[in-house]
Design an enzyme around this catalytic site. Structure first.
Site, PDB file in Angstrom:
ATOM      1  N   ASN A  13       1.008  -1.213   0.006  1.00 23.82           N
ATOM      2  CA  ASN A  13       0.126  -0.037  -0.130  1.00 23.82           C
ATOM      3  C   ASN A  13       0.964   1.187   0.056  1.00 23.82           C
ATOM      4  O   ASN A  13       2.050   1.379   0.457  1.00 23.82           O
ATOM      5  CB  ASN A  13      -0.814   0.209   1.352  1.00 23.82           C
ATOM      6  N   GLY A  43       1.913  -6.598   4.116  1.00 20.92           N
ATOM      7  CA  GLY A  43       2.770  -7.575   3.367  1.00 20.92           C
ATOM      8  C   GLY A  43       4.286  -6.851   3.166  1.00 20.92           C
ATOM      9  O   GLY A  43       5.189  -7.539   3.469  1.00 20.92           O
ATOM     10  N   THR A 213       1.629 -11.644  20.475  1.00 16.68           N
ATOM     11  CA  THR A 213       2.565 -10.380  20.660  1.00 16.68           C
ATOM     12  C   THR A 213       1.546  -9.521  21.658  1.00 16.68           C
ATOM     13  O   THR A 213       0.428  -9.354  21.443  1.00 16.68           O
ATOM     14  CB  THR A 213       2.780  -9.329  19.395  1.00 16.68           C
ATOM     15  N   LYS A 214       2.276  -8.900  22.718  1.00 17.69           N
ATOM     16  CA  LYS A 214       1.449  -8.290  23.899  1.00 17.69           C
ATOM     17  C   LYS A 214       2.015  -6.890  23.960  1.00 17.69           C
ATOM     18  O   LYS A 214       2.228  -6.496  25.137  1.00 17.69           O
ATOM     19  CB  LYS A 214       1.530  -9.120  24.930  1.00 17.69           C
ATOM     20  N   ASP A 244       4.481  -5.710  12.434  1.00 15.78           N
ATOM     21  CA  ASP A 244       5.183  -6.360  11.133  1.00 15.78           C
ATOM     22  C   ASP A 244       6.723  -6.402  11.333  1.00 15.78           C
ATOM     23  O   ASP A 244       7.184  -7.372  10.772  1.00 15.78           O
ATOM     24  CB  ASP A 244       4.942  -4.926  10.292  1.00 15.78           C
ATOM     25  N   ASN A 268      11.692  -9.678  19.327  1.00 12.39           N
ATOM     26  CA  ASN A 268      11.105  -8.764  20.380  1.00 12.39           C
ATOM     27  C   ASN A 268      12.317  -7.690  20.302  1.00 12.39           C
ATOM     28  O   ASN A 268      11.751  -6.111  20.348  1.00 12.39           O
ATOM     29  CB  ASN A 268      11.124  -9.113  21.873  1.00 12.39           C
ATOM     30  N   SER A 274      12.168  -0.560  16.725  1.00 12.83           N
ATOM     31  CA  SER A 274      11.284  -0.143  15.675  1.00 12.83           C
ATOM     32  C   SER A 274      10.463   0.950  16.058  1.00 12.83           C
ATOM     33  O   SER A 274       9.958   1.741  15.520  1.00 12.83           O
ATOM     34  CB  SER A 274      10.342  -1.172  14.843  1.00 12.83           C
TER      35      SER A 274
HETATM   36  P1  ATP Z   1       1.064  -2.961  15.408  1.00 10.61           P
HETATM   37  O1  ATP Z   1      -0.493  -3.217  14.765  1.00 10.61           O
HETATM   38  O2  ATP Z   1       1.253  -1.440  16.070  1.00 10.61           O
HETATM   39  O3  ATP Z   1       1.979  -3.033  14.406  1.00 10.61           O
HETATM   40  P2  ATP Z   1       0.421  -5.281  16.965  1.00 10.61           P
HETATM   41  O4  ATP Z   1      -0.431  -4.775  17.752  1.00 10.61           O
HETATM   42  O5  ATP Z   1       0.343  -6.058  15.901  1.00 10.61           O
HETATM   43  O6  ATP Z   1       1.117  -3.841  16.502  1.00 10.61           O
HETATM   44  P3  ATP Z   1       1.856  -5.436  19.334  1.00 10.61           P
HETATM   45  O7  ATP Z   1       1.830  -6.709  20.082  1.00 10.61           O
HETATM   46  O8  ATP Z   1       1.764  -4.234  19.851  1.00 10.61           O
HETATM   47  O9  ATP Z   1       1.553  -5.876  17.922  1.00 10.61           O
HETATM   48  O10 ATP Z   1       3.673  -5.273  19.235  1.00 10.61           O
HETATM   49  C1  ATP Z   1       4.364  -6.396  18.364  1.00 10.61           C
HETATM   50  C2  ATP Z   1       5.737  -6.589  19.135  1.00 10.61           C
HETATM   51  O11 ATP Z   1       6.434  -5.058  19.239  1.00 10.61           O
HETATM   52  C3  ATP Z   1       5.751  -6.740  20.767  1.00 10.61           C
HETATM   53  O12 ATP Z   1       5.488  -8.332  20.877  1.00 10.61           O
HETATM   54  C4  ATP Z   1       6.816  -6.295  21.240  1.00 10.61           C
HETATM   55  O13 ATP Z   1       8.098  -7.154  20.887  1.00 10.61           O
HETATM   56  C5  ATP Z   1       7.221  -4.992  20.348  1.00 10.61           C
HETATM   57  N1  ATP Z   1       6.627  -3.661  21.055  1.00 10.61           N
HETATM   58  C6  ATP Z   1       5.413  -3.250  20.998  1.00 10.61           C
HETATM   59  N2  ATP Z   1       5.212  -2.084  21.797  1.00 10.61           N
HETATM   60  C7  ATP Z   1       6.552  -2.088  22.266  1.00 10.61           C
HETATM   61  C8  ATP Z   1       6.821  -1.222  23.484  1.00 10.61           C
HETATM   62  N3  ATP Z   1       6.007  -0.062  23.914  1.00 10.61           N
HETATM   63  N4  ATP Z   1       7.945  -1.473  23.888  1.00 10.61           N
HETATM   64  C9  ATP Z   1       9.080  -2.317  23.631  1.00 10.61           C
HETATM   65  N5  ATP Z   1       8.427  -3.350  22.507  1.00 10.61           N
HETATM   66  C10 ATP Z   1       7.405  -3.351  22.019  1.00 10.61           C
END
Ligand code: ATP
Length: 295
Positions: A13, A43, A213-214, A244, A268, A274
């Site tokens: 996109n 993607g 992922t959290k 991503d 991680n 990122s």
């Molecule tokens: P997005 O949609 O913003 O790309 P997502 O909701 O798919 O993210 P998240 O679970 O929020 O995915 O984040 C993916 C990974 O990024 C986490 O498992 C962690 O490794 C890293 N991450 C995200 N936020 C943070 C943070 N505030 N500090 C450190 N690592 C983070």
């Protein structure tokens, strides 16, 4: 370590971002503050994340025969991604996400355009290429029947299959049973496991494939004994694209033979780096940056 081949099948996109101090009402024209076009699509983002780490990445997708399409294909090519099978289609425009940023919040209109021309027939024609892949990485921004066809082919040829189920939708048992790793965020995991008529046994089987992922908490590996792989404490600038980056880095690690825990630890770290920079692709680290961070 031998470098293996990753194929990403998914969306490409252009994000069209307008910042404004005044939000126009319907029929009204206002002066905005700033305008940017930024390459995106889950993607393409995940392909870039893996390529920045030095992975051997091929992208399968479609763009429109327009300036955005040309620019995005060139952009992926410049990053060392094989774009031979990024096909320009005449019928529609390149996928776009038009984002209005106002008062620290945003509203987004996504037009999938060419991404919906990534059809099962198109994928079938690329069976040889998929057969040569060690890791196949997918998301849900192309038609679901295409994802199903791609998974069918990849599983027939014994590739490691990773599915990032975003944006979340109802997925069949048949599809999920062929996937090796499912990588939802917490919200997607909830939807994934509640929106179906699975038996408890089937649900257990699906749960075992999940790496959840959290955000700042890191990830939970639900395969075998549940394990938490903590994240890293960083100064957050912009979390766009964290997921991503995690997925691209996970694919990279699995392609070079890392064990799952080690792969999640590395991914991680890449995702944490990122979030310290603006933009999805703009913040994705190189291998050297992740290695220095982990020292
Ligand atoms: P997005 O949609 O913003 O790309 P997502 O909701 O798919 O993210 P998240 O679970 O929020 O995915 O984040 C993916 C990974 O990024 C986490 O498992 C962690 O490794 C890293 N991450 C995200 N936020 C943070 C943070 N505030 N500090 C450190 N690592 C983070």
């Amino acid at each position: 370590m031998t470098k293996k081949k990753i194929t990403v099948i998914g969306s490409i996109n252009m994000d069209i971002v307008t910042s404004t101090n005044i939000l126009p009402k319907m029929g009204e024209t206002v002066l905005g503050k700033a305008f940017h076009t930024i390459p995106g699509g889950k993607g393409a983002n995940q392909a870039v994340a893996a390529a920045r780490l030095g992975a051997d990445v091929s992208m399968i997708g479609c763009v429109g025969k327009d300036t955005f399409g040309k620019e995005l294909k060139q952009h992926l090519n410049n990053l060392g991604i094989d774009v031979q099978n990024v096909e320009p289609v005449t019928e529609t425009s390149t996928g776009t996400a038009t984002i209005t940023v106002f008062d620290g919040d945003n509203s987004i209109i996504v037009v999938p355009g060419a991404n919906y021309h990534v059809t099962p027939v198109y994928i079938e024609r690329l069976e040889k290429m998929i057969a040569e892949s060690d890791v196949v990485l997918l998301q849900l921004e192309i038609p679901l029947e295409t994802v199903e066809k791609a998974v069918e082919i990849a599983s027939k040829h014994h590739a490691t299959i990773i599915l990032n189920p975003a944006p979340i939708q109802l997925l069949s048992k048949e599809l999920l049973s062929k996937i090796d790793y499912i990588t939802p965020n917490e919200h997607e995991q909830e939807m994934l496991l509640t929106s179906s008529d699975w038996t408890d046994e089937e649900r257990k089987e699906i749960i075992k494939k999940c790496i959840v992922t959290k955000g700042a908490k890191g990830v939970s590996i639900l395969k075998g004994n549940e394990r938490q792989i903590p994240s890293f404490n960083v100064d957050v600038v912009d979390t766009t694209g964290a997921g991503d980056t995690f997925n691209g880095a996970l694919a990279y690690c699995l392609s070079i033979g890392y064990e799952l825990e080690e792969a999640c630890h590395f991914a991680n770290a890449a995702a944490a780096l990122s979030v310290t920079k603006f933009g999805a692709q703009g913040g994705m680290p190189t291998l050297q940056e992740v290695e220095e961070f982990l020292q």
